[in-house]
Design a protein around this motif. Structure first.
Motif, short mmCIF file in Angstrom:
data_model
loop_
_atom_site.label_atom_id
_atom_site.label_comp_id
_atom_site.label_asym_id
_atom_site.label_seq_id
_atom_site.Cartn_x
_atom_site.Cartn_y
_atom_site.Cartn_z
N ALA A 131 17.39 -3.60 -7.28
CA ALA A 131 16.14 -3.20 -6.64
C ALA A 131 14.97 -3.93 -7.30
CB ALA A 131 15.93 -1.70 -6.75
N VAL A 132 13.99 -4.30 -6.48
CA VAL A 132 12.75 -4.88 -6.98
C VAL A 132 11.62 -3.97 -6.50
CG1 VAL A 132 11.22 -6.88 -7.01
CG2 VAL A 132 13.70 -7.21 -6.83
N ILE A 133 10.88 -3.41 -7.43
CA ILE A 133 9.82 -2.47 -7.11
C ILE A 133 8.48 -3.01 -7.61
CG2 ILE A 133 11.37 -0.48 -7.16
CD1 ILE A 133 10.24 0.22 -9.92
N GLY A 134 7.41 -2.45 -7.07
CA GLY A 134 6.08 -2.87 -7.47
C GLY A 134 5.10 -2.60 -6.36
N PRO A 135 3.81 -2.58 -6.67
CA PRO A 135 2.79 -2.30 -5.65
C PRO A 135 2.69 -3.41 -4.62
CG PRO A 135 1.77 -2.98 -7.72
CD PRO A 135 3.22 -2.80 -8.01
N SER A 136 2.06 -3.11 -3.50
CA SER A 136 1.85 -4.12 -2.46
C SER A 136 1.06 -5.30 -3.02
CB SER A 136 1.08 -3.51 -1.28
OG SER A 136 1.83 -2.48 -0.68
N GLY A 137 1.47 -6.50 -2.63
CA GLY A 137 0.78 -7.70 -3.09
C GLY A 137 1.13 -8.13 -4.49
N SER A 138 2.16 -7.51 -5.09
CA SER A 138 2.49 -7.82 -6.48
C SER A 138 3.36 -9.07 -6.63
CB SER A 138 3.20 -6.62 -7.12
OG SER A 138 4.39 -6.31 -6.42
N GLY A 139 3.97 -9.54 -5.54
CA GLY A 139 4.81 -10.73 -5.62
C GLY A 139 6.26 -10.49 -5.27
N LYS A 140 6.59 -9.28 -4.80
CA LYS A 140 8.00 -8.94 -4.50
C LYS A 140 8.57 -9.83 -3.40
CE LYS A 140 7.31 -4.63 -3.41
NZ LYS A 140 5.83 -4.68 -3.41
N SER A 141 7.86 -9.93 -2.30
CA SER A 141 8.37 -10.72 -1.18
C SER A 141 8.42 -12.20 -1.52
CB SER A 141 7.50 -10.50 0.07
OG SER A 141 7.60 -9.15 0.51
N THR A 142 7.47 -12.67 -2.33
CA THR A 142 7.51 -14.06 -2.78
C THR A 142 8.78 -14.35 -3.55
OG1 THR A 142 5.10 -14.28 -2.89
CG2 THR A 142 6.38 -15.77 -4.27
N MET A 143 9.16 -13.45 -4.43
CA MET A 143 10.38 -13.64 -5.21
C MET A 143 11.60 -13.67 -4.30
SD MET A 143 11.68 -11.62 -8.61
CE MET A 143 12.69 -10.38 -7.82
N LEU A 144 11.60 -12.82 -3.28
CA LEU A 144 12.72 -12.76 -2.35
C LEU A 144 12.86 -14.06 -1.55
CD1 LEU A 144 14.48 -10.19 -2.19
CD2 LEU A 144 13.46 -9.73 0.04
N THR A 145 11.75 -14.59 -1.07
CA THR A 145 11.81 -15.83 -0.29
C THR A 145 12.19 -17.02 -1.17
OG1 THR A 145 9.41 -16.16 -0.55
CG2 THR A 145 10.17 -15.06 1.45
N LEU A 146 11.82 -16.99 -2.43
CA LEU A 146 12.26 -18.04 -3.35
C LEU A 146 13.78 -17.98 -3.54
CD1 LEU A 146 9.45 -17.80 -6.06
CD2 LEU A 146 9.92 -19.80 -4.62
N MET A 147 14.31 -16.77 -3.68
CA MET A 147 15.77 -16.60 -3.84
C MET A 147 16.52 -17.15 -2.63
SD MET A 147 16.51 -12.86 -5.43
CE MET A 147 15.86 -12.35 -7.01
N GLY A 148 15.93 -16.99 -1.45
CA GLY A 148 16.59 -17.43 -0.24
C GLY A 148 16.32 -18.87 0.13
N GLY A 149 15.61 -19.59 -0.72
CA GLY A 149 15.33 -20.99 -0.45
C GLY A 149 14.33 -21.21 0.67
N LEU A 150 13.56 -20.19 1.00
CA LEU A 150 12.57 -20.31 2.07
C LEU A 150 11.25 -20.90 1.56
CD1 LEU A 150 13.17 -16.90 3.88
CD2 LEU A 150 14.00 -19.16 4.55
N GLN A 151 11.08 -20.89 0.24
CA GLN A 151 9.93 -21.53 -0.39
C GLN A 151 10.41 -22.33 -1.59
OE1 GLN A 151 5.99 -19.49 -0.66
NE2 GLN A 151 7.22 -17.63 -0.60
N GLU A 152 9.65 -23.32 -1.96
CA GLU A 152 9.94 -24.08 -3.17
C GLU A 152 9.08 -23.55 -4.30
OE1 GLU A 152 9.43 -28.22 -2.51
OE2 GLU A 152 10.99 -28.34 -0.96
N PRO A 153 9.64 -23.42 -5.50
CA PRO A 153 8.84 -22.93 -6.62
C PRO A 153 7.82 -23.97 -7.08
CG PRO A 153 10.99 -23.65 -7.39
CD PRO A 153 11.03 -23.73 -5.89
N THR A 154 6.76 -23.48 -7.69
CA THR A 154 5.79 -24.39 -8.30
C THR A 154 6.36 -25.00 -9.57
OG1 THR A 154 3.99 -23.02 -7.43
CG2 THR A 154 3.44 -24.53 -9.22
N GLY A 155 7.14 -24.20 -10.28
CA GLY A 155 7.77 -24.68 -11.50
C GLY A 155 9.11 -24.01 -11.71
N GLY A 156 9.95 -24.61 -12.54
CA GLY A 156 11.24 -24.03 -12.86
C GLY A 156 12.34 -24.44 -11.90
N LYS A 157 13.53 -23.88 -12.12
CA LYS A 157 14.70 -24.21 -11.31
C LYS A 157 15.35 -22.93 -10.77
CE LYS A 157 15.96 -28.55 -13.61
NZ LYS A 157 15.85 -29.40 -12.41
N ILE A 158 15.85 -23.04 -9.52
CA ILE A 158 16.58 -21.95 -8.89
C ILE A 158 17.98 -22.44 -8.56
CG2 ILE A 158 16.68 -20.33 -6.95
CD1 ILE A 158 13.65 -20.64 -6.67
#
Length: 228
Positions: free
Chosen positions: A37-64
């Motif tokens: 589970a990933v929890i946190g307030p609205s706008g905290s970055g939860k959905s961003t992390m999910l789309t990065l996991m799914g390869g729907l976005q490219e990270p600014t830094g680091g490797k997936i």
């Protein structure tokens, strides 16, 4: 075995005036058989992390890494195939094809993958998700909860290695929400897939093996707070 691995992954956005750190550098692994589970307030970055996991976005830094393969080394064609065959997405908006009936949503997946439909498996899944009687209806003819149950069933139909769920029970009543998460837990544990679920509903956390909290883009793992 690791299904998804982040190594110092970050994601920044610019609104033209300032840089928004949607995800600060994060390192972690999600393994086979884990419901997270990933929890946190609205706008905290939860959905961003999910789309990065799914390869729907490219990270600014680091490797997936997905199953030990670096996303960045994959061609666009390889990424699309990987997402279609190995990742199941459950989004807040059900994203059903509007001109396909409930049953045809699944037949389309089989046709795209060049597979013969397993009618018994499909019937059992639709029955479990309580959508079998609605199989000939179109998304516009379904309630919000029904559309979400169809979307969940569609996401797990191909038996993906990773399920990414963004508020998967938001449109469901308590009984159906618990049933859905129990199904995700069972599928995750019995098939050695991994499931990552963004949720505001802390009642669902009891079903999860691990819990991450994200606030202002900073990710941390919750240890025992929700497991007592």
């Amino acid at each position: 075995m690791s299904v998804v691995k982040f190594e110092q992954v970050s994601k920044d956005y610019s609104d033209g005036v300032e840089v928004i750190h949607a995800l600060q550098p994060a390192t972690f692994e999600i393994n086979q058989g884990e419901l997270v589970a990933v929890i946190g307030p609205s706008g905290s970055g939860k959905s961003t992390m999910l789309t990065l996991m799914g390869g729907l976005q490219e990270p600014t830094g680091g490797k997936i890494y997905f199953q030990d393969k670096d996303f960045a080394t994959m061609s666009k064609k390889e990424q699309i195939k990987m997402r279609f065959t190995n990742i199941g997405f459950i989004l807040q908006a059900s994203n059903l094809v509007p001109y396909l009936s409930v049953q045809d949503q699944f037949l389309f997946l089989d046709k795209y993958a060049g597979k013969t439909t397993n009618n018994k498996k499909l019937a059992e899944l639709m029955d479990y998700m309580d959508i079998k009687k609605r199989k000939d209806l179109y998304p516009s003819e379904l309630s919000g909860g029904e559309r979400q149950r169809v979307a969940i069933a569609r996401a797990i139909y191909n038996e993906p290695s990773l399920i990414l769920a963004d508020e998967p029970t938001a449109s469901l009543d308590t009984q159906k929400a618990m049933k859905v998460v129990a199904l995700l837990q069972k599928l995750t544990h019995e098939s050695n897939r991994a499931t990552v679920m963004v949720t505001h509903d802390e009642r669902l956390i009891d079903y999860c093996d691990r819990v991450f909290r994200i606030i202002d883009g900073k990710l941390s793992e919750v240890t025992n707070e929700y497991k007592d």
